[in-house]
Write an enzyme that holds these catalytic residues in place. Structure first.
Site, mmCIF file in Angstrom:
data_model
loop_
_atom_site.group_PDB
_atom_site.id
_atom_site.type_symbol
_atom_site.label_atom_id
_atom_site.label_comp_id
_atom_site.label_asym_id
_atom_site.label_seq_id
_atom_site.Cartn_x
_atom_site.Cartn_y
_atom_site.Cartn_z
ATOM 1 N N HIS A 279 0.819 -1.218 0.000
ATOM 2 C CA HIS A 279 0.000 0.000 0.000
ATOM 3 C C HIS A 279 0.851 1.264 0.000
ATOM 4 O O HIS A 279 0.288 2.370 -0.035
ATOM 5 C CB HIS A 279 -0.927 0.013 1.216
ATOM 6 C CG HIS A 279 -1.948 -1.080 1.218
ATOM 7 N ND1 HIS A 279 -2.793 -1.326 0.153
ATOM 8 C CD2 HIS A 279 -2.256 -2.013 2.162
ATOM 9 C CE1 HIS A 279 -3.578 -2.357 0.443
ATOM 10 N NE2 HIS A 279 -3.265 -2.788 1.645
ATOM 11 N N ASP B 11 -4.361 -12.959 3.799
ATOM 12 C CA ASP B 11 -5.590 -12.442 4.403
ATOM 13 C C ASP B 11 -6.824 -12.689 3.543
ATOM 14 O O ASP B 11 -7.946 -12.345 3.951
ATOM 15 C CB ASP B 11 -5.462 -10.954 4.736
ATOM 16 C CG ASP B 11 -4.789 -10.137 3.655
ATOM 17 O OD1 ASP B 11 -4.401 -10.698 2.607
ATOM 18 O OD2 ASP B 11 -4.626 -8.920 3.849
#
Length: 345
Positions: A158, A282
């Site tokens: 990110h 995830d």
């Protein structure tokens, strides 16, 4: 397969973040390391410590003013009367142009996309070692290993060239890809994290030498919200070199693998000389973020599918948070990958 990790990566220990406006314990905790190390060891990896590569590989991706910001912001923040224990932004520009304030508070907002990447005294050092872990794995592949695993923590996908966000400070996957470009004419990055790799996309969005492909939960109602849509194809020289494959919430193994097949076709068409896998665990059905529903056996199949590309591969750890299956999910992926990929000692 060799795996790379440095103990300094444990020191970054963020305490909180805001989720839907509510303060919660930050899930990007050092304990993730123990689970991931156990998973890598169970898959037969040998753990090695990377060396310090200096700022060169980091500066190949991140701007000097951003690197200096991360170096100095915690010390500057402590001089503010009544400031929080960690650097957490409370104001952001509505657009990024030429104006960059001098104040620590203003620069925190300028260089931090959200509240999930608090900066402490140890954050910069841990982030450097996380980046050097990725470089160490890339260097091993450059030296002839067909694959290597980088246990990068904090994660990186990110982080933009000059912005932290989503638990990420330096973009480890982008740094690894840029390192591989020293010998590889074309490098592909395949991001299989639950969340779109918006920072990685941003770094390479106008480049044709690095193909970026991301499978992730549809951002229309999921982080990072503003990036990750199917119509984002690149710009300028990079037009056609970015592919996003957003998936409906709670999608399971079969939907994920169908999208992965499309990703593999695009990567095949690019014919890369090397591959970076931004590995998020995830997407697991039991992960605390709960966005997708991939199973442990599904991760094995994902690893097998990616391995069939048959190109030198650096696997960079991204997300995957504390749950009983975290270790097993990594073992499943690495074992599945190794079963189909010729691995050098």
């Amino acid at each position: 397969m060799k795996a790379y990790f440095a103990d300094e990566q444990r020191r970054h220990d963020p305490k909180s973040f805001l989720s839907s406006g509510a303060p919660k314990p930050n899930p990007e905790v050092p304990e993730r390391i123990e689970r991931l190390l156990a998973g890598a060891t169970a898959a037969g990896c040998t753990i090695e410590r990377p060396k310090s590569f200096g700022l060169g590989p980091i500066a190949a991706i991140h701007t000097p003013e951003y690197i200096e910001f991360l170096q100095r912001i915690y010390e500057r923040w402590q001089r503010i009367d009544g400031a929080s224990a960690e650097v957490i932004p409370n104001i952001h520009p509505i657009a990024r142009g030429g104006s960059r304030p001098d104040s620590a508070v203003g620069q925190a907002g300028y260089h931090m996309a959200d509240t999930s990447c608090p900066i402490s005294a140890e954050t910069y050092d841990s982030s450097c070692w996380s980046a050097w872990t990725a470089v160490g794995a890339a260097e091993a592949v450059e030296a002839g290993a067909s694959s290597a695993y980088a246990l990068c923590r904090p994660p990186g996908h990110h982080a933009f060239a000059d912005v932290a966000g989503g638990f990420c400070f330096f973009n480890n996957s982008a740094i690894a890809a840029q390192r591989l470009r020293q010998y590889a004419d074309r490098v592909a990055i395949l991001d299989v994290d639950l969340h779109h790799g918006n920072g990685t996309q941003g770094v390479f969005y106008r480049r044709a030498d690095v193909l970026t492909v991301s499978l992730h939960a549809d951002p229309v109602r999921f982080y990072p919200f503003f990036w990750g849509y199917a119509d984002e194809r690149g710009e300028g020289a990079g037009l056609g070199y970015n592919l996003n494959l957003p998936l409906a919430r709670k999608s399971g193994d079969e939907v994920f693998l169908e999208a992965l097949a499309a990703a593999i076709r695009r990567i095949d068409a690019f014919s890369p000389d090397a591959l970076v896998v931004a590995l998020g665990l995830d997407a697991f059905a039991g992960d605390p973020f709960g966005g997708l529903s991939v199973t442990t056996s599904g991760f094995a199949r994902i690893g097998e599918t990616i391995a069939r590309l048959g190109v030198p591969t650096v696997i960079v750890q991204e997300g995957g948070y504390l749950c009983d299956a975290l270790s097993g999910n990594l073992t499943a992926f690495l074992t599945g990958f190794a079963a189909r990929h010729k691995t050098s000692p």
